[in-house]
Design a protein around this motif. Structure first.
Motif, PDB file in Angstrom:
ATOM      1  N   GLU A  97      50.937  40.687  49.056  1.00  0.00           N
ATOM      2  CA  GLU A  97      50.248  41.139  47.733  1.00  0.00           C
ATOM      3  C   GLU A  97      50.335  40.829  47.067  1.00  0.00           C
ATOM      4  N   ILE A  98      51.160  39.548  47.023  1.00  0.00           N
ATOM      5  CA  ILE A  98      52.027  38.445  45.756  1.00  0.00           C
ATOM      6  C   ILE A  98      50.250  37.656  45.386  1.00  0.00           C
ATOM      7  N   LYS A  99      50.188  37.253  46.558  1.00  0.00           N
ATOM      8  CA  LYS A  99      48.751  37.027  46.730  1.00  0.00           C
ATOM      9  C   LYS A  99      47.283  37.478  45.700  1.00  0.00           C
ATOM     10  N   ALA A 100      47.388  38.550  46.556  1.00  0.00           N
ATOM     11  CA  ALA A 100      46.227  39.492  45.707  1.00  0.00           C
ATOM     12  C   ALA A 100      47.095  39.843  44.204  1.00  0.00           C
ATOM     13  N   PHE A 101      47.836  39.939  44.030  1.00  0.00           N
ATOM     14  CA  PHE A 101      48.423  39.917  42.452  1.00  0.00           C
ATOM     15  C   PHE A 101      47.590  38.748  41.531  1.00  0.00           C
ATOM     16  N   LEU A 102      47.763  37.671  42.556  1.00  0.00           N
ATOM     17  CA  LEU A 102      47.220  36.194  41.873  1.00  0.00           C
ATOM     18  C   LEU A 102      45.393  36.533  41.267  1.00  0.00           C
ATOM     19  N   TYR A 119      55.218  36.359  36.705  1.00  0.00           N
ATOM     20  CA  TYR A 119      55.998  37.232  37.164  1.00  0.00           C
ATOM     21  C   TYR A 119      55.379  37.150  38.913  1.00  0.00           C
ATOM     22  N   ALA A 120      54.574  36.293  39.339  1.00  0.00           N
ATOM     23  CA  ALA A 120      54.475  35.743  40.661  1.00  0.00           C
ATOM     24  C   ALA A 120      55.327  35.222  41.234  1.00  0.00           C
ATOM     25  N   VAL A 121      55.635  34.028  40.545  1.00  0.00           N
ATOM     26  CA  VAL A 121      57.031  33.668  41.443  1.00  0.00           C
ATOM     27  C   VAL A 121      58.613  34.268  41.304  1.00  0.00           C
ATOM     28  N   HIS A 122      58.752  34.743  40.308  1.00  0.00           N
ATOM     29  CA  HIS A 122      60.205  35.534  40.493  1.00  0.00           C
ATOM     30  C   HIS A 122      59.787  36.838  42.224  1.00  0.00           C
ATOM     31  N   ALA A 123      58.730  37.336  42.243  1.00  0.00           N
ATOM     32  CA  ALA A 123      58.126  37.938  43.683  1.00  0.00           C
ATOM     33  C   ALA A 123      58.499  36.902  44.809  1.00  0.00           C
ATOM     34  N   LEU A 124      58.035  35.653  44.622  1.00  0.00           N
ATOM     35  CA  LEU A 124      58.010  34.903  45.715  1.00  0.00           C
ATOM     36  C   LEU A 124      59.500  34.555  45.899  1.00  0.00           C
ATOM     37  N   ASP A 131      58.258  42.764  56.347  1.00  0.00           N
ATOM     38  CA  ASP A 131      57.267  42.909  56.081  1.00  0.00           C
ATOM     39  C   ASP A 131      57.224  41.146  55.453  1.00  0.00           C
ATOM     40  N   ASN A 132      58.059  40.013  55.458  1.00  0.00           N
ATOM     41  CA  ASN A 132      57.813  39.375  54.505  1.00  0.00           C
ATOM     42  C   ASN A 132      56.368  38.745  54.208  1.00  0.00           C
ATOM     43  N   GLU A 133      55.439  38.854  55.714  1.00  0.00           N
ATOM     44  CA  GLU A 133      54.933  38.313  54.837  1.00  0.00           C
ATOM     45  C   GLU A 133      53.548  39.002  54.583  1.00  0.00           C
ATOM     46  N   GLY A 134      53.423  40.148  54.830  1.00  0.00           N
ATOM     47  CA  GLY A 134      52.861  41.398  54.371  1.00  0.00           C
ATOM     48  C   GLY A 134      52.899  41.363  52.463  1.00  0.00           C
ATOM     49  N   TRP A 135      54.844  40.905  52.239  1.00  0.00           N
ATOM     50  CA  TRP A 135      54.938  40.296  51.137  1.00  0.00           C
ATOM     51  C   TRP A 135      54.177  39.846  50.360  1.00  0.00           C
ATOM     52  N   VAL A 136      54.037  38.818  50.793  1.00  0.00           N
ATOM     53  CA  VAL A 136      52.987  37.366  50.447  1.00  0.00           C
ATOM     54  C   VAL A 136      51.725  37.480  49.777  1.00  0.00           C
ATOM     55  N   HIS A 193      58.129  44.458  42.063  1.00  0.00           N
ATOM     56  CA  HIS A 193      58.423  43.459  42.739  1.00  0.00           C
ATOM     57  C   HIS A 193      56.925  43.228  43.564  1.00  0.00           C
ATOM     58  N   LEU A 194      55.971  44.302  43.769  1.00  0.00           N
ATOM     59  CA  LEU A 194      54.713  43.422  44.327  1.00  0.00           C
ATOM     60  C   LEU A 194      54.527  43.743  45.684  1.00  0.00           C
ATOM     61  N   CYS A 195      55.490  44.495  47.008  1.00  0.00           N
ATOM     62  CA  CYS A 195      56.061  44.711  47.998  1.00  0.00           C
ATOM     63  C   CYS A 195      55.210  45.172  48.981  1.00  0.00           C
ATOM     64  N   PRO A 196      55.115  45.190  49.831  1.00  0.00           N
ATOM     65  CA  PRO A 196      53.997  46.059  51.116  1.00  0.00           C
ATOM     66  C   PRO A 196      54.536  47.753  50.092  1.00  0.00           C
ATOM     67  N   VAL A 197      53.955  48.615  51.202  1.00  0.00           N
ATOM     68  CA  VAL A 197      54.047  49.741  50.677  1.00  0.00           C
ATOM     69  C   VAL A 197      54.159  50.421  52.633  1.00  0.00           C
ATOM     70  N   SER A 198      55.572  51.062  52.238  1.00  0.00           N
ATOM     71  CA  SER A 198      55.607  51.046  53.727  1.00  0.00           C
ATOM     72  C   SER A 198      57.439  51.678  53.349  1.00  0.00           C
ATOM     73  N   ASP A 199      57.517  52.529  54.198  1.00  0.00           N
ATOM     74  CA  ASP A 199      58.875  53.694  54.566  1.00  0.00           C
ATOM     75  C   ASP A 199      60.204  52.823  53.635  1.00  0.00           C
ATOM     76  N   GLU A 200      60.250  51.517  53.739  1.00  0.00           N
ATOM     77  CA  GLU A 200      60.982  50.837  54.020  1.00  0.00           C
ATOM     78  C   GLU A 200      61.751  50.818  52.524  1.00  0.00           C
ATOM     79  N   PRO A 201      63.503  50.815  52.383  1.00  0.00           N
ATOM     80  CA  PRO A 201      63.686  50.957  51.662  1.00  0.00           C
ATOM     81  C   PRO A 201      63.902  49.385  49.934  1.00  0.00           C
ATOM     82  N   TRP A 202      64.077  49.746  49.189  1.00  0.00           N
ATOM     83  CA  TRP A 202      63.723  48.303  48.438  1.00  0.00           C
ATOM     84  C   TRP A 202      65.874  47.499  48.856  1.00  0.00           C
ATOM     85  N   GLY A 203      65.924  45.908  49.329  1.00  0.00           N
ATOM     86  CA  GLY A 203      67.356  45.927  49.755  1.00  0.00           C
ATOM     87  C   GLY A 203      66.569  45.603  51.895  1.00  0.00           C
ATOM     88  N   PHE A 204      65.493  45.661  52.132  1.00  0.00           N
ATOM     89  CA  PHE A 204      65.189  46.989  53.342  1.00  0.00           C
ATOM     90  C   PHE A 204      64.205  45.904  53.825  1.00  0.00           C
TER      91      PHE A 204
END
Length: 228
Positions: free
Chosen positions: A81-86, A98-103, A74-79, A60-71
């Motif tokens: 990562e998605i921009k970089a993927f595109l 694929y990016a729409v799913h992550a967004l 860093d939503n800005e960091g996530w954005v 899902h292109l989440c930023p690297v962190s120790d936070e588990p999925w669902g928690f």
């Protein structure tokens, strides 16, 4: 986060706003299922959230962190990562879907899911067996049973996937797509030949919430789409 038909409904609306052709829309819709293909990976099929979460953060292109999925917070960091993927996949309709799913999941994370998680922290820890997920699954079935699903599902059958190396395989993507056409599917809810969804008295997510989410997620995803 969101279930398959919810993802497809957002992607279908975004494709219309982008004026994609039918062939492009088919690929775009398949891309919009792709990140959740990890649920159909043999080693992870039917896995609980705490087991599959690491793979989902990657897909899902989440930023690297120790936070588990669902928690993830860093939503800005996530954005970013998605921009970089595109940027890594220019002029690529499957990758844009694929990016729409992550967004869509990102928007869910910062709205419906976070409100629920903060108000009901113990239930949020339950994961896929919680009443929240039962409600969102039923709402997803209700969306499937609406007329707009018919052309969407017809297009989806014609699309072909490829590997997104290190994230999700073509086999994973085809498996989640094909599951939507079966009368029984254990990793998600079943859709085909199911009785009408009962969604009238939900506690956590109502159909009104869902329709508002579809509108907002479509606008959010469209705002981040490249020209194809």
């Amino acid at each position: 986060m969101s279930f398959p038909i919810t993802h497809l409904r957002v992607a279908y609306a975004v494709a219309k706003k982008m004026h994609l052709s039918e062939t492009q829309t088919a690929q775009f819709l398949l891309g919009a299922l792709a990140p959740d293909g990890v649920h159909y990976r043999p080693a992870l099929y039917g896995a609980e959230m705490h087991i599959i979460g690491a793979a989902k953060k990657i897909s899902h292109l989440c930023p690297v962190s120790d936070e588990p999925w669902g928690f993830v917070t860093d939503n800005e960091g996530w954005v970013q990562e998605i921009k970089a993927f595109l940027l890594e996949h220019p002029n690529d309709v499957l990758a844009a879907g694929y990016a729409v799913h992550a967004l869509t999941d990102l928007h869910n994370n910062r709205t419906i899911w976070t409100r629920f998680r903060l108000k009901h922290p113990e239930m949020a820890k339950v994961g896929y067996g919680s009443d929240y997920y039962n409600e969102t699954a039923a709402l997803d079935l209700a969306l499937y049973q609406e007329a707009e699903t018919v052309p969407m599902m017809a297009l989806l059958r014609t699309a072909a996937a490829r590997d997104f190396i290190g994230r999700v395989s073509a086999e994973d993507i085809h498996a989640i797509r094909d599951s939507l056409y079966l009368e029984k599917s254990d990793a998600y809810t079943a859709y085909v030949n199911q009785p009408p969804a009962q969604v009238g008295d939900f506690r956590f997510v109502t159909m009104h919430d869902m329709r508002q989410f579809l509108t907002e997620a479509t606008e959010f995803a469209f705002a981040h789409m490249p020209v194809l």
